[in-house]
Design a protein around this motif. Structure first.
Motif, PDB file in Angstrom:
ATOM      1  N   ARG A 134       0.840  -1.210   0.000  1.00  0.00           N
ATOM      2  CA  ARG A 134       0.000   0.000   0.000  1.00  0.00           C
ATOM      3  C   ARG A 134       0.872   1.256   0.000  1.00  0.00           C
ATOM      4  NH1 ARG A 134      -3.868  -1.612  -2.329  1.00  0.00           N
ATOM      5  NH2 ARG A 134      -5.510  -2.849  -1.353  1.00  0.00           N
ATOM      6  N   ARG A 135       1.975   1.191   0.694  1.00  0.00           N
ATOM      7  CA  ARG A 135       2.867   2.353   0.785  1.00  0.00           C
ATOM      8  C   ARG A 135       3.498   2.679  -0.572  1.00  0.00           C
ATOM      9  NH1 ARG A 135       6.137   0.311   3.991  1.00  0.00           N
ATOM     10  NH2 ARG A 135       7.879  -0.114   2.579  1.00  0.00           N
ATOM     11  N   VAL A 136       3.929   1.655  -1.321  1.00  0.00           N
ATOM     12  CA  VAL A 136       4.653   1.924  -2.569  1.00  0.00           C
ATOM     13  C   VAL A 136       3.759   1.882  -3.807  1.00  0.00           C
ATOM     14  CG1 VAL A 136       6.792   1.015  -1.580  1.00  0.00           C
ATOM     15  CG2 VAL A 136       5.351  -0.487  -2.972  1.00  0.00           C
ATOM     16  N   CYS A 137       2.613   1.199  -3.712  1.00  0.00           N
ATOM     17  CA  CYS A 137       1.738   1.060  -4.890  1.00  0.00           C
ATOM     18  C   CYS A 137       0.451   1.861  -4.788  1.00  0.00           C
ATOM     19  CB  CYS A 137       1.378  -0.412  -5.115  1.00  0.00           C
ATOM     20  SG  CYS A 137       2.784  -1.457  -5.557  1.00  0.00           S
ATOM     21  N   GLY A 138       0.166   2.389  -3.610  1.00  0.00           N
ATOM     22  CA  GLY A 138      -1.033   3.200  -3.453  1.00  0.00           C
ATOM     23  C   GLY A 138      -2.213   2.413  -2.914  1.00  0.00           C
ATOM     24  N   SER A 139      -3.200   3.139  -2.435  1.00  0.00           N
ATOM     25  CA  SER A 139      -4.351   2.516  -1.784  1.00  0.00           C
ATOM     26  C   SER A 139      -5.307   1.861  -2.772  1.00  0.00           C
ATOM     27  CB  SER A 139      -5.117   3.572  -0.972  1.00  0.00           C
ATOM     28  OG  SER A 139      -5.570   4.615  -1.830  1.00  0.00           O
ATOM     29  N   ASP A 140      -5.182   2.203  -4.063  1.00  0.00           N
ATOM     30  CA  ASP A 140      -6.136   1.675  -5.027  1.00  0.00           C
ATOM     31  C   ASP A 140      -5.570   0.539  -5.874  1.00  0.00           C
ATOM     32  OD1 ASP A 140      -4.338   3.236  -6.392  1.00  0.00           O
ATOM     33  OD2 ASP A 140      -5.829   4.179  -7.701  1.00  0.00           O
ATOM     34  N   TYR A 141      -4.349   0.093  -5.587  1.00  0.00           N
ATOM     35  CA  TYR A 141      -3.770  -0.994  -6.378  1.00  0.00           C
ATOM     36  C   TYR A 141      -4.294  -2.319  -5.824  1.00  0.00           C
ATOM     37  CZ  TYR A 141      -0.380  -3.682  -9.110  1.00  0.00           C
ATOM     38  OH  TYR A 141       0.206  -4.534 -10.006  1.00  0.00           O
ATOM     39  N   PRO A 142      -4.953  -3.137  -6.652  1.00  0.00           N
ATOM     40  CA  PRO A 142      -5.596  -4.353  -6.149  1.00  0.00           C
ATOM     41  C   PRO A 142      -4.600  -5.363  -5.564  1.00  0.00           C
ATOM     42  CG  PRO A 142      -6.508  -3.754  -8.285  1.00  0.00           C
ATOM     43  CD  PRO A 142      -5.314  -2.871  -8.064  1.00  0.00           C
ATOM     44  N   ILE A 143      -4.945  -5.863  -4.388  1.00  0.00           N
ATOM     45  CA  ILE A 143      -4.169  -6.909  -3.721  1.00  0.00           C
ATOM     46  C   ILE A 143      -5.115  -8.063  -3.383  1.00  0.00           C
ATOM     47  CG2 ILE A 143      -2.702  -7.538  -1.766  1.00  0.00           C
ATOM     48  CD1 ILE A 143      -2.067  -4.583  -1.404  1.00  0.00           C
ATOM     49  N   ALA A 144      -4.726  -9.267  -3.779  1.00  0.00           N
ATOM     50  CA  ALA A 144      -5.452 -10.470  -3.385  1.00  0.00           C
ATOM     51  C   ALA A 144      -4.525 -11.334  -2.536  1.00  0.00           C
ATOM     52  CB  ALA A 144      -5.918 -11.243  -4.613  1.00  0.00           C
ATOM     53  N   VAL A 145      -5.109 -12.209  -1.745  1.00  0.00           N
ATOM     54  CA  VAL A 145      -4.331 -13.170  -0.961  1.00  0.00           C
ATOM     55  C   VAL A 145      -4.915 -14.553  -1.201  1.00  0.00           C
ATOM     56  CG1 VAL A 145      -3.593 -13.931   1.319  1.00  0.00           C
ATOM     57  CG2 VAL A 145      -3.737 -11.485   0.816  1.00  0.00           C
ATOM     58  N   ARG A 146      -4.075 -15.462  -1.684  1.00  0.00           N
ATOM     59  CA  ARG A 146      -4.482 -16.859  -1.768  1.00  0.00           C
ATOM     60  C   ARG A 146      -4.067 -17.535  -0.476  1.00  0.00           C
ATOM     61  NH1 ARG A 146      -3.765 -21.309  -6.711  1.00  0.00           N
ATOM     62  NH2 ARG A 146      -5.730 -22.340  -6.188  1.00  0.00           N
ATOM     63  N   ILE A 147      -5.039 -18.102   0.217  1.00  0.00           N
ATOM     64  CA  ILE A 147      -4.757 -18.581   1.567  1.00  0.00           C
ATOM     65  C   ILE A 147      -5.350 -19.957   1.810  1.00  0.00           C
ATOM     66  CG2 ILE A 147      -6.775 -17.302   2.455  1.00  0.00           C
ATOM     67  CD1 ILE A 147      -5.160 -16.974   5.098  1.00  0.00           C
ATOM     68  N   THR A 148      -4.529 -20.818   2.380  1.00  0.00           N
ATOM     69  CA  THR A 148      -4.995 -22.107   2.882  1.00  0.00           C
ATOM     70  C   THR A 148      -5.700 -21.862   4.205  1.00  0.00           C
ATOM     71  OG1 THR A 148      -3.438 -23.623   1.803  1.00  0.00           O
ATOM     72  CG2 THR A 148      -4.176 -24.233   4.004  1.00  0.00           C
ATOM     73  N   VAL A 149      -6.975 -22.224   4.272  1.00  0.00           N
ATOM     74  CA  VAL A 149      -7.712 -22.046   5.524  1.00  0.00           C
ATOM     75  C   VAL A 149      -7.851 -23.346   6.303  1.00  0.00           C
ATOM     76  CG1 VAL A 149      -8.974 -20.006   4.760  1.00  0.00           C
ATOM     77  CG2 VAL A 149      -9.937 -22.283   4.326  1.00  0.00           C
ATOM     78  N   ASP A 150      -7.456 -24.458   5.690  1.00  0.00           N
ATOM     79  CA  ASP A 150      -7.446 -25.750   6.393  1.00  0.00           C
ATOM     80  C   ASP A 150      -6.353 -26.600   5.758  1.00  0.00           C
ATOM     81  OD1 ASP A 150      -7.932 -28.213   7.641  1.00  0.00           O
ATOM     82  OD2 ASP A 150     -10.105 -27.868   7.685  1.00  0.00           O
ATOM     83  N   GLU A 151      -5.371 -26.988   6.569  1.00  0.00           N
ATOM     84  CA  GLU A 151      -4.265 -27.804   6.056  1.00  0.00           C
ATOM     85  C   GLU A 151      -4.590 -29.288   6.043  1.00  0.00           C
ATOM     86  OE1 GLU A 151      -0.280 -25.301   7.130  1.00  0.00           O
ATOM     87  OE2 GLU A 151      -1.253 -26.347   8.812  1.00  0.00           O
ATOM     88  N   PHE A 152      -5.737 -29.655   6.595  1.00  0.00           N
ATOM     89  CA  PHE A 152      -6.156 -31.054   6.694  1.00  0.00           C
ATOM     90  C   PHE A 152      -5.103 -31.909   7.399  1.00  0.00           C
ATOM     91  CE2 PHE A 152      -8.984 -29.486   3.364  1.00  0.00           C
ATOM     92  CZ  PHE A 152     -10.198 -29.977   3.822  1.00  0.00           C
TER      93      PHE A 152
END
Length: 647
Positions: A210-228
């Motif tokens: 956010r600091r270097v790309c600005g507040s409007d640059y889209p950020i997604a997070v791919r996240i494992t919510v269960d490792e099984f």
């Protein structure tokens, strides 16, 4: 419109995508050695954009060249020299009104020393990945801040290059996942302990971007919510809390997934997993966040994808392998051509390629789409057939792929198939438990033959005279293979001795019997499962020390796990000597085994007895598929594709 939700636009932060179809990240091993996108890679991604995908996420893209290498031919944002190539990639995708995210990645402990100049891999803590088998070292606190800067710098380069947004890879057991998981994070500094402390590395990266790309640059997070992994690892309730923290940090999209390398079959599923098996994970997150949620769950059919959106399960449809199998998946869904989609059959040829040969820079391969990675070499079919006839003897995948290509080239293919349906060994292969997806490929080819107007003769074994009457320009012999039955084994001709096709084609029905299956290749263990499921007691005999020596490990784990539930008896390092009245005699620790029936799964040999006849009668005669060389589906379709383009 048949699928109004699937083809409705959606805002992801400041960016709008034209539809809800997301091509999720998959390693493709097509980058230049310096990490810039090659022409091959650009053509590969552009083909999916041309196919209608709303948002494309690049393969795992390294942010660090020292310890962060995931593939030899891996895309990179670790230095400024890659920026011009990334711009070219973005421009190619934008031409088709699609958006592109770069997936920022560090493998952590899930990279072998061979990929990082024999250095020790790094991780949150010194917990060894059981699949890689090499102990990592824990990053110092200072080094963690250095990694954070690597991610931030990578995001800046992506934005500067014209990439629409970035996705942080905090899933599948890679470095960011190693920090958020209690299984791999045993730290006592500010990056370990509580859920929030373990998430700090991701939160700091988001702040930095956010600091270097600005507040409007889209950020997604791919996240494992269960490792099984059960209580030893990250489970869904804590995964949901992590997602809420990440949303509060200001990201624009969550891409929900599961698993790590030790539970790989929950990351990239083998053929047995049903469509939508883990959609509950995306739903659990969507219920507690307000930003768009992308879900992945062996989604294959547009109708199923539409229902997930209508039911409020998720906001975006994440698919990786379906876009390898058919780059036109999205356009075909939009144009009500569902039956023409070449569906992914979950055979894992793609991941077998990446895991076993990526060190040699071999691009990803697909069993059902041999054009994958060859998009630039074979851009569109030449229309040069001029109505010339090509006779194809055999309606298996090799022959049918050749027929499909030739028909698109304006030849007039004529297919002779000795059986009552097209598909060849695909039909047999779909018979064992949980392998029905193989029939999808047979159905696809059958549809293509109909749509393309290919002349098909079923229940017909072609003769030289039949073919001469057609005056063909060329002949392709794609007659497949036959089981190996060693005549030197005493008793092999007994009435209770069967081949794999005998079982799969239901020429014999075994029930409440003791059955010995000789050979533990994938075919052997799959037919063993079918026999066990029918209520028989199964013993699997293998002459080599290792069971399933020809199998890709994910598929092996999948089938063997179910066979073990049936209490199958495994006898590696045993050679069949004879078949007797009582059962079988073996050379090994066990010298005899009582059984009522014996099934030979000793492999196959090429069936090309007709080839010489046709070679004498015609000028242009070719072999394809198992008739040429025994192989897998990929070998057959690739030979058919290349031959269809060469004639």
């Amino acid at each position: 419109m048949k699928y109004p939700q699937l083809f409705s636009p959606l805002k992801i932060g400041s960016m709008e995508v034209k539809n809800r179809v997301v091509m999720t990240a998959m390693g493709c091993s097509m980058a230049n050695i310096d990490g810039s996108p090659s022409e091959q890679m650009i053509s590969y991604y552009e083909e999916r954009a041309r196919g209608g995908v709303g948002l494309i996420t690049t393969e795992i893209t390294r942010v660090n060249d020292d310890t962060g290498v995931g593939e030899s031919a891996q895309l990179s944002v670790s230095h400024n020299e890659v920026i011009p190539g990334l711009t070219k990639l973005a421009d190619a995708i934008h031409k088709h009104d699609s958006k592109v995210f770069v997936q920022l990645h560090h493998p952590g402990r899930q990279t072998p020393r061979a990929l990082i100049n024999n250095k020790q891999a790094v991780s949150a803590s010194d917990v060894t990945c059981q699949i890689i088998g090499e102990e990592p070292r824990a990053l110092t606190t200072e080094e963690v801040y250095g990694i954070i800067n690597d991610f931030v710098d990578g995001a800046w380069r992506a934005k500067y290059a014209g990439i629409d947004g970035v996705e942080l890879h905090a899933a599948h057991g890679y470095l960011l996942n190693q920090f958020i998981s209690p299984h791999t994070n045993k730290r006592t500094d500010e990056f370990g302990g509580s859920t929030e402390a373990r998430c700090k590395i991701i939160l700091d990266i988001i702040k930095g971007i956010r600091r270097v790309c600005g507040s409007d640059y889209p950020i997604a997070v791919r996240i494992t919510v269960d490792e099984f992994l059960g209580e030893a690892g990250l489970e869904l309730p804590e995964g949901i809390e992590l997602c809420k923290m990440i949303e509060a940090a200001g990201v624009d999209m969550l891409n929900i997934t599961s698993g790590i390398y030790e539970t790989m079959n929950t990351v990239v599923e083998p053929i047995s997993y049903s469509e939508g098996w883990r959609t509950h994970l995306a739903k659990a997150v969507k219920d507690v966040v307000s930003i768009p949620v992308c879900g992945n769950a062996v989604i294959r059919h547009p109708e199923f994808a539409e229902k997930l959106l209508v039911d409020g399960n998720q906001d975006l449809i994440g698919m990786g392998r379906p876009h390898l199998a058919d780059p036109e998946w999205t356009n075909k869904a939009f144009n009500n051509q569902d039956d023409e989609i070449n569906q992914c059959i979950s055979c894992l040829r793609c991941f077998e390629t990446v895991f076993t040969v990526s060190a040699f820079c071999v691009p990803i391969q697909c069993s059902v789409n041999p054009r994958l990675g060859r998009e630039a070499r074979y851009p569109y079919p030449k229309k040069d057939g001029n109505g010339r006839k090509v006779v194809i003897i055999g309606g298996g995948p090799a022959g049918l792929e050749a027929a499909r290509v030739l028909a698109n080239r304006r030849f007039k293919p004529v297919v002779f198939e000795a059986n009552a349906a097209l598909g060849g060994q695909l039909l047999q292969g779909s018979k064992p438990p949980k392998k029905e997806k193989l029939h999808w490929l047979a159905d696809y080819y059958t549809t293509q033959m109909d749509k393309l107007g290919v002349e098909v003769h079923l229940n017909t074994k072609a003769t030289v005279e039949d073919v001469k009457a057609l005056d063909p320009y060329a002949v392709i012999v794609a007659t497949g293979s036959t089981p190996i039955v060693p005549a030197t084994i005493p008793g092999v001709d007994r009435d209770n001795v069967y081949t794999v096709p005998d079982i799969l084609e239901e020429k014999v029905t075994l029930k409440d019997k003791k059955v010995a299956v000789i050979g533990s290749g994938m075919t052997g263990i799959e037919v063993s499962e079918l026999i066990a499921e029918a209520g028989n007691e199964v013993s699997v005999v293998e002459m080599q020390e290792t069971l399933t020596p020809d199998g890709y490990w994910q598929n092996v784990v999948d089938v063997m796990g179910r066979l073990q539930e049936y209490n199958a008896n495994f006898l590696p390092s045993h050679t069949l000597k004879a078949i007797t009245d009582e059962g079988i005699e073996l050379d090994g620790e066990t010298t005899s085994l009582d059984c009522d029936a014996v099934v030979l799964a000793l492999g196959v040999r090429s069936e090309n007895a007709q080839f010489d006849q046709f070679a004498e009668a015609f000028d242009r005669v070719y072999k394809a598929g198992d008739a040429n060389q025994v192989g897998r589906i990929y070998t057959a379709t690739t030979e058919g594709f290349v031959l269809g383009n060469k004639i």
